[in-house]
Design an enzyme around this catalytic site. Sequence first.
Site, PDB file in Angstrom:
ATOM      1  N   ARG A 156      60.022  35.796  39.013  1.00 38.49           N
ATOM      2  CA  ARG A 156      59.045  36.762  39.517  1.00 38.49           C
ATOM      3  C   ARG A 156      59.531  37.399  40.810  1.00 38.49           C
ATOM      4  O   ARG A 156      59.343  38.594  41.028  1.00 38.49           O
ATOM      5  CB  ARG A 156      57.722  36.015  39.713  1.00 38.49           C
ATOM      6  CG  ARG A 156      56.624  36.745  40.403  1.00 38.49           C
ATOM      7  CD  ARG A 156      55.840  37.610  39.450  1.00 38.49           C
ATOM      8  NE  ARG A 156      54.558  37.969  40.046  1.00 38.49           N
ATOM      9  CZ  ARG A 156      54.416  38.864  41.018  1.00 38.49           C
ATOM     10  NH1 ARG A 156      55.463  39.497  41.488  1.00 38.49           N
ATOM     11  NH2 ARG A 156      53.225  39.118  41.509  1.00 38.49           N
ATOM     12  N   ARG A 169      52.530  31.143  37.335  1.00 39.60           N
ATOM     13  CA  ARG A 169      52.872  30.713  38.705  1.00 39.60           C
ATOM     14  C   ARG A 169      52.924  29.215  38.932  1.00 39.60           C
ATOM     15  O   ARG A 169      53.478  28.769  39.940  1.00 39.60           O
ATOM     16  CB  ARG A 169      51.875  31.336  39.689  1.00 39.60           C
ATOM     17  CG  ARG A 169      52.115  32.809  39.906  1.00 39.60           C
ATOM     18  CD  ARG A 169      50.926  33.463  40.561  1.00 39.60           C
ATOM     19  NE  ARG A 169      49.786  33.386  39.665  1.00 39.60           N
ATOM     20  CZ  ARG A 169      48.626  33.989  39.874  1.00 39.60           C
ATOM     21  NH1 ARG A 169      48.442  34.685  40.963  1.00 39.60           N
ATOM     22  NH2 ARG A 169      47.649  33.888  39.013  1.00 39.60           N
ATOM     23  N   ASP A 192      50.506  41.488  29.728  1.00 45.49           N
ATOM     24  CA  ASP A 192      49.162  41.393  30.293  1.00 45.49           C
ATOM     25  C   ASP A 192      48.216  42.301  29.523  1.00 45.49           C
ATOM     26  O   ASP A 192      48.653  43.342  29.002  1.00 45.49           O
ATOM     27  CB  ASP A 192      49.162  41.783  31.774  1.00 45.49           C
ATOM     28  CG  ASP A 192      47.901  41.289  32.465  1.00 45.49           C
ATOM     29  OD1 ASP A 192      47.870  40.120  32.889  1.00 45.49           O
ATOM     30  OD2 ASP A 192      46.929  42.061  32.534  1.00 45.49           O
ATOM     31  N   ARG A 195      48.120  31.118  29.166  1.00 40.73           N
ATOM     32  CA  ARG A 195      48.822  31.251  30.458  1.00 40.73           C
ATOM     33  C   ARG A 195      49.876  30.159  30.663  1.00 40.73           C
ATOM     34  O   ARG A 195      50.072  29.701  31.794  1.00 40.73           O
ATOM     35  CB  ARG A 195      47.827  31.224  31.627  1.00 40.73           C
ATOM     36  CG  ARG A 195      46.994  32.472  31.777  1.00 40.73           C
ATOM     37  CD  ARG A 195      47.782  33.614  32.389  1.00 40.73           C
ATOM     38  NE  ARG A 195      46.951  34.783  32.596  1.00 40.73           N
ATOM     39  CZ  ARG A 195      46.376  35.102  33.761  1.00 40.73           C
ATOM     40  NH1 ARG A 195      46.575  34.378  34.824  1.00 40.73           N
ATOM     41  NH2 ARG A 195      45.648  36.182  33.841  1.00 40.73           N
ATOM     42  N   TYR A 228      37.557  46.110  32.860  1.00 35.75           N
ATOM     43  CA  TYR A 228      38.513  46.357  33.960  1.00 35.75           C
ATOM     44  C   TYR A 228      38.697  47.857  34.192  1.00 35.75           C
ATOM     45  O   TYR A 228      38.816  48.303  35.336  1.00 35.75           O
ATOM     46  CB  TYR A 228      39.863  45.698  33.653  1.00 35.75           C
ATOM     47  CG  TYR A 228      39.821  44.195  33.787  1.00 35.75           C
ATOM     48  CD1 TYR A 228      39.980  43.577  35.029  1.00 35.75           C
ATOM     49  CD2 TYR A 228      39.581  43.385  32.682  1.00 35.75           C
ATOM     50  CE1 TYR A 228      39.921  42.191  35.159  1.00 35.75           C
ATOM     51  CE2 TYR A 228      39.524  41.997  32.799  1.00 35.75           C
ATOM     52  CZ  TYR A 228      39.694  41.412  34.037  1.00 35.75           C
ATOM     53  OH  TYR A 228      39.614  40.051  34.163  1.00 35.75           O
TER      54      TYR A 228
HETATM   55  O1  CP3 Z   1      49.440  33.307  28.472  1.00 44.66           O
HETATM   56  C1  CP3 Z   1      50.588  33.633  28.826  1.00 44.66           C
HETATM   57  O2  CP3 Z   1      51.397  32.829  29.334  1.00 44.66           O
HETATM   58  C2  CP3 Z   1      51.057  35.047  28.523  1.00 44.66           C
HETATM   59  C3  CP3 Z   1      50.873  36.045  29.507  1.00 44.66           C
HETATM   60  C4  CP3 Z   1      49.476  36.496  29.941  1.00 44.66           C
HETATM   61  C5  CP3 Z   1      49.214  36.925  31.265  1.00 44.66           C
HETATM   62  N1  CP3 Z   1      47.955  37.423  31.298  1.00 44.66           N
HETATM   63  C6  CP3 Z   1      50.177  36.877  32.377  1.00 44.66           C
HETATM   64  C7  CP3 Z   1      49.697  37.019  33.771  1.00 44.66           C
HETATM   65  C8  CP3 Z   1      48.307  36.678  29.211  1.00 44.66           C
HETATM   66  C9  CP3 Z   1      48.005  36.329  27.745  1.00 44.66           C
HETATM   67  C10 CP3 Z   1      47.353  37.287  30.084  1.00 44.66           C
HETATM   68  C11 CP3 Z   1      46.002  37.684  29.658  1.00 44.66           C
HETATM   69  C12 CP3 Z   1      45.072  38.257  30.642  1.00 44.66           C
HETATM   70  N2  CP3 Z   1      45.346  39.039  31.716  1.00 44.66           N
HETATM   71  C13 CP3 Z   1      43.670  38.127  30.543  1.00 44.66           C
HETATM   72  C14 CP3 Z   1      42.906  37.417  29.443  1.00 44.66           C
HETATM   73  C15 CP3 Z   1      42.880  35.958  29.619  1.00 44.66           C
HETATM   74  C16 CP3 Z   1      42.067  35.484  30.805  1.00 44.66           C
HETATM   75  O3  CP3 Z   1      42.711  34.942  31.724  1.00 44.66           O
HETATM   76  O4  CP3 Z   1      40.850  35.667  30.809  1.00 44.66           O
HETATM   77  C17 CP3 Z   1      43.117  38.820  31.636  1.00 44.66           C
HETATM   78  C18 CP3 Z   1      41.644  38.944  31.973  1.00 44.66           C
HETATM   79  C19 CP3 Z   1      44.199  39.403  32.365  1.00 44.66           C
HETATM   80  C20 CP3 Z   1      44.108  40.295  33.558  1.00 44.66           C
HETATM   81  C21 CP3 Z   1      44.798  39.734  34.730  1.00 44.66           C
HETATM   82  N3  CP3 Z   1      46.159  39.551  34.823  1.00 44.66           N
HETATM   83  C22 CP3 Z   1      44.218  39.356  35.957  1.00 44.66           C
HETATM   84  C23 CP3 Z   1      42.743  39.393  36.271  1.00 44.66           C
HETATM   85  C24 CP3 Z   1      45.258  38.914  36.780  1.00 44.66           C
HETATM   86  C25 CP3 Z   1      45.152  38.520  38.222  1.00 44.66           C
HETATM   87  C26 CP3 Z   1      44.615  37.158  38.390  1.00 44.66           C
HETATM   88  C27 CP3 Z   1      45.731  36.174  38.344  1.00 44.66           C
HETATM   89  O5  CP3 Z   1      45.622  35.193  37.609  1.00 44.66           O
HETATM   90  O6  CP3 Z   1      46.693  36.409  39.075  1.00 44.66           O
HETATM   91  C28 CP3 Z   1      46.467  39.000  36.026  1.00 44.66           C
HETATM   92  C29 CP3 Z   1      47.828  38.641  36.497  1.00 44.66           C
HETATM   93  C30 CP3 Z   1      48.681  37.799  35.610  1.00 44.66           C
HETATM   94  N4  CP3 Z   1      48.790  37.921  34.256  1.00 44.66           N
HETATM   95  C31 CP3 Z   1      49.578  36.771  36.042  1.00 44.66           C
HETATM   96  C32 CP3 Z   1      50.214  36.286  34.892  1.00 44.66           C
HETATM   97  C33 CP3 Z   1      51.289  35.239  34.825  1.00 44.66           C
HETATM   98  C34 CP3 Z   1      49.830  36.363  37.481  1.00 44.66           C
HETATM   99  C35 CP3 Z   1      50.606  37.457  38.122  1.00 44.66           C
HETATM  100  C36 CP3 Z   1      51.669  37.014  39.098  1.00 44.66           C
HETATM  101  O7  CP3 Z   1      52.701  36.450  38.710  1.00 44.66           O
HETATM  102  O8  CP3 Z   1      51.464  37.307  40.281  1.00 44.66           O
END
Ligand code: CP3
Length: 343
Positions: free
Chosen positions: A40, A31, A77, A27, A153
């Site tokens: 964003r 944000r 994602d 990640r 999910y």
């Molecule tokens: O790592 C990186 O920088 C690359 C991008 C990336 C994102 N999600 C961007 C993201 C990666 C590799 C993921 C993986 C991901 N997504 C996982 C596995 C890793 C982990 O965290 O366990 C999972 C379970 C998800 C599913 C997911 N995506 C959830 C549950 C959420 C909401 C919770 C949250 O953190 O907001 C997301 C959203 C998400 N994915 C964001 C980002 C940058 C935030 C969204 C936003 O900008 O509003």
Amino acid sequence: MDHPTKRTILEVLAGRALKPPPVWLMRQAGRYLPEYRAVRETAGGFLDLCYAPKLAAEVTLQPIRRFGFDAAILFADILLVPDALGQGVRFVEGEGPRLDPVRSASDLGRLDPGKTSEKFAIVAETVARVRQDLPSETALIGFCGSPWTVATYMAGGRGSPDQADARLWAYRDADGFARLIELLVEVSVAYLDLQICAGADCVQLFDSWAGSLPEDEFDRWVTMPTRTMVAALKQKHPGVPVIGFPRGAGQKAERYIAETGVDAIGCDTAMPLALMQDLAPHAVVQGNLDPLLLVAGGAAMAERVGEIKQALAGQPHIFNLGHGIVPQTPPEHVAELVKLVRG
Ligand code: CP3
């Protein structure tokens, strides 16, 4: 012309111990960075950002420019796979993902693997753009969610603390659930194949909820699908390393490595350094700083970084967190971390 041998992460993934270890953070785009929040805002929703190659490439590159990490990870994602299958994925502001739940074999009829190529092609375009703009010494990591975690999910229709819907489905109708897992294996391999063809140097499989399963189910829903995916990817791309991240696997990590054939293992925050040392002869280890130590910063972070580096000195090790960066992380602490790792 690319010079992949200079990409430190690839050297380590090939089995070399480097001092200092290369570093990237799960990640690392997101944000906590003001420049991410600015992009964003212009993109509209989170999925719109994921499906806008120019903007997704830009946010992939932001943390590389700011911190000079050894690798970039594609901005996308794990839920793009169910979205591409037609499940109907939404990200609700402040609440997280929502999906129309798929909870039985008969619900599988709503998913269409034939539909995925259009959205996957958009992601491949992001990969190609990033590779073009990335410094040649910086590796590019492609990724997807592992079938089990994506299925949690899909069945839950949202994130859940205990993954109850998927676990119940798997207990009540293992054969029906196996069909979902097989579908995810197939489309995820095609998805990663596209990412690799577009320029990803290695790939990571995120199995964030691997830790919620007892050992027999861990074997069936985590290890075996991962083994199938690794074998299929190795057949198409023998030289492309695969990093598995079975979060919460604990003692099961050793068997996971042996059975799946992953080149490297992502180690979560709870994994003892002694276990990482035991795993190191069998796979490259990656991890495992607590993301909240990165929020805290200061002496506590510095001390732990030193311990991790020392414990794995002389072994092929990729420095990373044990889970993703959280939004409240001060960017200055990330800069400080990179300095400490390289110091
Ligand atoms: O790592 C990186 O920088 C690359 C991008 C990336 C994102 N999600 C961007 C993201 C990666 C590799 C993921 C993986 C991901 N997504 C996982 C596995 C890793 C982990 O965290 O366990 C999972 C379970 C998800 C599913 C997911 N995506 C959830 C549950 C959420 C909401 C919770 C949250 O953190 O907001 C997301 C959203 C998400 N994915 C964001 C980002 C940058 C935030 C969204 C936003 O900008 O509003």
